[in-house]
Design an enzyme around this catalytic site. Structure first.
Site, PDB file in Angstrom:
ATOM      1  N   CYS A   5       8.948   2.555  -4.396  1.00  0.00           N
ATOM      2  CA  CYS A   5       8.512   1.756  -3.252  1.00  0.00           C
ATOM      3  C   CYS A   5       7.021   1.435  -3.376  1.00  0.00           C
ATOM      4  O   CYS A   5       6.185   2.335  -3.558  1.00  0.00           O
ATOM      5  CB  CYS A   5       8.790   2.537  -1.958  1.00  0.00           C
ATOM      6  SG  CYS A   5       8.010   1.817  -0.516  1.00  0.00           S
ATOM      7  N   CYS A   8       4.874   3.298  -0.716  1.00  0.00           N
ATOM      8  CA  CYS A   8       4.779   4.733  -1.037  1.00  0.00           C
ATOM      9  C   CYS A   8       3.778   4.941  -2.164  1.00  0.00           C
ATOM     10  O   CYS A   8       2.956   5.873  -2.116  1.00  0.00           O
ATOM     11  CB  CYS A   8       6.138   5.282  -1.469  1.00  0.00           C
ATOM     12  SG  CYS A   8       7.270   5.653  -0.113  1.00  0.00           S
ATOM     13  N   ASN A  87       7.443  -6.989  10.988  1.00  0.00           N
ATOM     14  CA  ASN A  87       8.619  -7.689  10.484  1.00  0.00           C
ATOM     15  C   ASN A  87       9.682  -6.651  10.135  1.00  0.00           C
ATOM     16  O   ASN A  87       9.392  -5.672   9.435  1.00  0.00           O
ATOM     17  CB  ASN A  87       8.242  -8.505   9.241  1.00  0.00           C
ATOM     18  CG  ASN A  87       7.243  -9.607   9.578  1.00  0.00           C
ATOM     19  OD1 ASN A  87       7.320 -10.222  10.635  1.00  0.00           O
ATOM     20  ND2 ASN A  87       6.288  -9.837   8.678  1.00  0.00           N
ATOM     21  N   HIS A 100       5.855  -1.063   8.190  1.00  0.00           N
ATOM     22  CA  HIS A 100       4.408  -1.274   8.315  1.00  0.00           C
ATOM     23  C   HIS A 100       4.113  -2.119   9.538  1.00  0.00           C
ATOM     24  O   HIS A 100       4.864  -3.041   9.868  1.00  0.00           O
ATOM     25  CB  HIS A 100       3.822  -1.927   7.060  1.00  0.00           C
ATOM     26  CG  HIS A 100       4.538  -3.164   6.602  1.00  0.00           C
ATOM     27  ND1 HIS A 100       5.727  -3.121   5.900  1.00  0.00           N
ATOM     28  CD2 HIS A 100       4.248  -4.477   6.754  1.00  0.00           C
ATOM     29  CE1 HIS A 100       6.131  -4.342   5.630  1.00  0.00           C
ATOM     30  NE2 HIS A 100       5.242  -5.209   6.153  1.00  0.00           N
TER      31      HIS A 100
HETATM   32  P1  5GP Z   1       5.994  -8.153   5.247  1.00  0.00           P
HETATM   33  O1  5GP Z   1       6.292  -9.593   5.002  1.00  0.00           O
HETATM   34  O2  5GP Z   1       6.926  -7.218   4.516  1.00  0.00           O
HETATM   35  O3  5GP Z   1       5.856  -7.819   6.709  1.00  0.00           O
HETATM   36  O4  5GP Z   1       4.529  -7.912   4.707  1.00  0.00           O
HETATM   37  C1  5GP Z   1       4.223  -7.443   3.448  1.00  0.00           C
HETATM   38  C2  5GP Z   1       2.734  -7.627   3.270  1.00  0.00           C
HETATM   39  O5  5GP Z   1       2.326  -6.842   2.179  1.00  0.00           O
HETATM   40  C3  5GP Z   1       2.301  -9.068   3.013  1.00  0.00           C
HETATM   41  O6  5GP Z   1       1.414  -9.497   4.038  1.00  0.00           O
HETATM   42  C4  5GP Z   1       1.611  -8.989   1.653  1.00  0.00           C
HETATM   43  O7  5GP Z   1       0.463  -9.797   1.575  1.00  0.00           O
HETATM   44  C5  5GP Z   1       1.283  -7.519   1.528  1.00  0.00           C
HETATM   45  N1  5GP Z   1       1.281  -7.016   0.159  1.00  0.00           N
HETATM   46  C6  5GP Z   1       2.240  -7.229  -0.784  1.00  0.00           C
HETATM   47  N2  5GP Z   1       1.912  -6.579  -1.919  1.00  0.00           N
HETATM   48  C7  5GP Z   1       0.730  -5.932  -1.683  1.00  0.00           C
HETATM   49  C8  5GP Z   1      -0.100  -5.091  -2.487  1.00  0.00           C
HETATM   50  O8  5GP Z   1       0.173  -4.796  -3.648  1.00  0.00           O
HETATM   51  N3  5GP Z   1      -1.237  -4.620  -1.908  1.00  0.00           N
HETATM   52  C9  5GP Z   1      -1.582  -4.922  -0.609  1.00  0.00           C
HETATM   53  N4  5GP Z   1      -2.736  -4.415  -0.161  1.00  0.00           N
HETATM   54  N5  5GP Z   1      -0.818  -5.711   0.166  1.00  0.00           N
HETATM   55  C10 5GP Z   1       0.328  -6.214  -0.356  1.00  0.00           C
HETATM   56 ZN    ZN Z   2       8.087   3.682   0.795  1.00  0.00          ZN
END
Ligand code: 5GP
Ligand code: ZN
Length: 116
Positions: A5, A8, A87, A100
């Site tokens: 993950c 994680c 989300n 998150h």
């Molecule tokens: P979701 O769409 O799942 O609510 O949000 C996932 C978020 O994780 C997105 O806003 C994306 O920009 C962020 N994200 C994806 N990969 C990484 C990463 O490797 N590092 C960080 N800091 N954020 C990430």
């Molecule tokens: Zn996880």
């Protein structure tokens, strides 16, 4: 803990991030692709996929997240308020399947849902 993950691995420090906060249960870090001047995420260190999977046993964890998030927002300069987004599941547009909270603010925050 889930070996593969992404979040994680970020919480374990295996993948670098810009850390905002850490304690025994929680980790917060800036979003890599921010949608506003301040955009960070708060996650539980315990692997939990999304709110879709939540049950009564998670009440304390979720309470801690919701009370911690405003403190971190203030520390990040969001004294006037902030947006929190969770989300949840494919139907909610979730892309990373570790629960998150997005904490967003510091700019012009438009109404959340566009109505035409
Ligand atoms: P979701 O769409 O799942 O609510 O949000 C996932 C978020 O994780 C997105 O806003 C994306 O920009 C962020 N994200 C994806 N990969 C990484 C990463 O490797 N590092 C960080 N800091 N954020 C990430
Ligand atoms: Zn996880």
């Amino acid at each position: 803990m889930s070996d593969n993950c992404l979040f994680c691995r970020i919480a374990r420090g295996e993948i670098p991030s810009r850390k905002v906060y850490e304690d025994d249960d929680m980790f917060a870090f800036h979003d890599i692709n921010p949608v506003a001047p301040v955009h960070f995420m708060l996650i539980p260190k315990h692997h939990l996929v999304s709110l879709v999977e939540v049950d009564d046993s998670h009440a304390a964890l979720l309470g801690k997240m919701l009370t911690l998030a405003p403190k971190l927002a203030r520390e990040q300069g969001l004294e006037n308020g902030f947006r929190m987004v969770i989300n949840s599941g494919k139907g909610g547009g979730q892309e990373v399947f570790h629960l998150h909270i997005h904490i967003i603010g510091g700019g012009n925050i438009p109404p959340m849902v566009k109505r035409s």
